[in-house]
Write a protein that holds these residues in place. Structure first.
Motif, PDB file in Angstrom:
ATOM      1  N   GLU A 339     -25.200  53.080  59.909  1.00  0.00           N
ATOM      2  CA  GLU A 339     -24.449  53.902  61.004  1.00  0.00           C
ATOM      3  C   GLU A 339     -25.361  55.304  61.065  1.00  0.00           C
ATOM      4  O   GLU A 339     -25.440  55.406  62.383  1.00  0.00           O
ATOM      5  N   TRP A 342     -28.571  53.956  63.498  1.00  0.00           N
ATOM      6  CA  TRP A 342     -28.351  53.381  64.625  1.00  0.00           C
ATOM      7  C   TRP A 342     -27.047  53.332  65.367  1.00  0.00           C
ATOM      8  O   TRP A 342     -27.144  52.957  66.390  1.00  0.00           O
ATOM      9  N   GLY A 343     -26.135  54.044  64.591  1.00  0.00           N
ATOM     10  CA  GLY A 343     -24.734  54.099  65.281  1.00  0.00           C
ATOM     11  C   GLY A 343     -24.764  54.514  66.723  1.00  0.00           C
ATOM     12  O   GLY A 343     -24.296  53.849  67.635  1.00  0.00           O
ATOM     13  N   LYS A 344     -25.232  55.767  66.876  1.00  0.00           N
ATOM     14  CA  LYS A 344     -25.087  56.482  68.254  1.00  0.00           C
ATOM     15  C   LYS A 344     -25.925  55.557  69.265  1.00  0.00           C
ATOM     16  O   LYS A 344     -25.472  55.242  70.381  1.00  0.00           O
ATOM     17  N   GLU A 345     -27.072  55.355  68.876  1.00  0.00           N
ATOM     18  CA  GLU A 345     -28.070  54.504  69.695  1.00  0.00           C
ATOM     19  C   GLU A 345     -27.424  53.186  70.252  1.00  0.00           C
ATOM     20  O   GLU A 345     -27.396  52.897  71.431  1.00  0.00           O
ATOM     21  N   TYR A 346     -26.896  52.403  69.157  1.00  0.00           N
ATOM     22  CA  TYR A 346     -26.238  50.970  69.314  1.00  0.00           C
ATOM     23  C   TYR A 346     -25.000  51.080  70.338  1.00  0.00           C
ATOM     24  O   TYR A 346     -24.851  50.176  71.220  1.00  0.00           O
ATOM     25  N   ARG A 347     -24.239  52.298  70.389  1.00  0.00           N
ATOM     26  CA  ARG A 347     -23.119  52.452  71.198  1.00  0.00           C
ATOM     27  C   ARG A 347     -23.516  52.666  72.430  1.00  0.00           C
ATOM     28  O   ARG A 347     -22.777  51.754  73.226  1.00  0.00           O
ATOM     29  N   ARG A 348     -24.572  53.353  72.779  1.00  0.00           N
ATOM     30  CA  ARG A 348     -25.037  53.553  74.030  1.00  0.00           C
ATOM     31  C   ARG A 348     -25.666  52.251  74.306  1.00  0.00           C
ATOM     32  O   ARG A 348     -25.354  52.103  75.760  1.00  0.00           O
ATOM     33  N   TYR A 351     -23.230  49.630  75.660  1.00  0.00           N
ATOM     34  CA  TYR A 351     -22.659  50.185  76.987  1.00  0.00           C
ATOM     35  C   TYR A 351     -23.655  49.757  78.175  1.00  0.00           C
ATOM     36  O   TYR A 351     -23.234  49.016  79.335  1.00  0.00           O
ATOM     37  N   LYS A 385     -37.187  64.940  74.528  1.00  0.00           N
ATOM     38  CA  LYS A 385     -36.512  64.374  73.192  1.00  0.00           C
ATOM     39  C   LYS A 385     -37.599  63.978  72.367  1.00  0.00           C
ATOM     40  O   LYS A 385     -37.257  63.880  71.212  1.00  0.00           O
TER      41      LYS A 385
END
Length: 395
Positions: A339, A342-348, A351, A385
């Protein structure tokens, strides 16, 4: 006599080999089981990103990886042509490689063996061995033999027998890509570029995907394409025919063989790439999921090797840590690691996966990317970034 290990790894691909290497180097008694006899072919784009290279270097394979064909940039056709350098990040390489999977996977499996893991090839795992409390306590081989393990790492691929037997599901299940590739000789100079083609249309719809031409060196290349299943008509696409159509758009002086010839020689391979966490949480009592059995593919691009290595290394480390402390009933440490990584990356990415499947969105997206002004602003934000690498744009 039933054998017992600290860690049993089902699957000897990159994630399984990385997990076995990580666990074995701590002194754990580790067994790796794979149904194939290595070297074996594995359908893939064969590209190693800078991040994938960094994991291989950390595993002590820098010299071996450097023997593969090096690439220093990415050339994008959208359809205008522009170039990207690899990001310059502290402690990471600024280049990638193209590595034939039979060679790379054999290298990794042998490396796990050299670290102390026992490796058994031509040994197919049929499913998990489960105790009366529902905890995975080992695996059952296709031969009927049982192998017990305090922890099992399921690195057994997109169609994971262990995941199917346990009826593991996830709210993210269903995110996947379809890819197809062929390897061949080409009458073109060896390149140091990964070439990506974004203008990939089916019946007038821009697909949520891309095609590629990756150089092996020695006059050989990997040509392929992939698209995600959020496109409503993805099942109507004949992937082999579609690949042939794309190949006919490439320069005729390359002298590429016809797709029918490649298919006849069994040089065309297609596969499904689960992505975005198709097993979540990534563990159940006694078992951790890695690589394709986890759905570790990056939902925006489908990149899989770096994610397989990262999840495998984390699973090997977390399994041993849990066995040393809390025991095999709780691998929450692994879920927390994944999490955080990768959590934030995979949520995006999930989408984006859905949005890109809408033809109108995909069509307009390509127009924006092909617009030099918009693209330069996008790249500037991206590179800021990534700590400011250089890029060049040619039109």
């Amino acid at each position: 006599m039933t054998q017992r290990y600290d860690v049993v790894v089902a699957g000897g691909g990159p994630s399984g080999a990385a997990a076995a290497w990580q666990a074995a180097r701590t002194g754990a008694k580790v067994l790796v089981l794979d149904k194939a006899e290595f070297p074996r072919d594995k359908p893939c784009g064969d590209g190693l990103t800078a991040r994938a290279v960094s994991y291989l270097q950390k595993m002590g394979l820098a010299k071996e990886v450097a023997a593969f064909h090096r690439v220093n940039r990415v050339t994008v056709f959208s359809p205008s042509q522009w170039e990207l350098s690899f990001p310059k990040r502290p402690g990471m390489p600024d280049h990638g490689y193209v590595a034939p999977r039979p060679v790379l996977d054999t290298l990794l499996l042998e490396h796990a063996g050299a670290a102390g893991a026992e490796v058994r090839q031509s040994c197919e795992v049929a499913g998990p061995e489960v105790d009366s409390a529902g905890r995975v306590v080992g695996v059952v081989l296709k031969s009927g033999e049982k192998v017990l393990g305090d922890a099992v790492i399921a690195a057994d691929g997109a169609y994971s027998p262990i995941k199917r037997a346990l009826q593991i599901d996830s709210e993210y299940n269903g995110y996947s890509a379809i890819a197809i590739r062929a390897e061949m000789a080409a009458n073109k100079p060896d390149s140091d570029s990964l070439d990506i083609y974004l203008n990939l249309a089916f019946r007038g719809d821009q697909l949520p995907g891309y095609a590629w031409v990756f150089p092996f060196g020695g006059g050989r290349i990997n040509i392929g394409l992939g698209y995600v299943n959020s496109y409503k008509n993805w099942q109507q696409i004949n992937a082999t025919q579609f690949l042939g159509d794309f190949m006919r758009t490439l320069p005729p002086e390359w002298g590429l063989p016809a797709i029918d010839e490649l298919k006849k020689d069994r040089l065309v391979r297609a596969w499904r790439l689960p992505m975005g966490f198709t097993a979540w949480p990534p563990w159940r009592p006694g078992v951790l999921f890695t690589g394709d059995s986890l759905g570790a593919g990056k939902p925006a691009s489908g990149a899989g090797i770096s994610k397989a290595l990262e999840s495998g290394l984390a699973a090997g480390e977390c399994a041993v840590a849990a066995l040393t402390n809390s025991g095999p009933d709780d691998f929450t440490n692994y879920a927390q690691r994944m999490e955080a990584a990768w959590g934030k990356e995979y949520r995006r990415g999930r989408y984006f996966h859905k949005l890109a499947g809408i033809p109108a969105v995909a069509n307009n997206g390509i127009k924006l990317i092909d617009n030099a002004f918009f693209r330069d602003r996008m790249l500037k934000a991206l590179y800021k970034k990534e700590q400011g690498p250089q890029h060049r744009v040619s039109r």
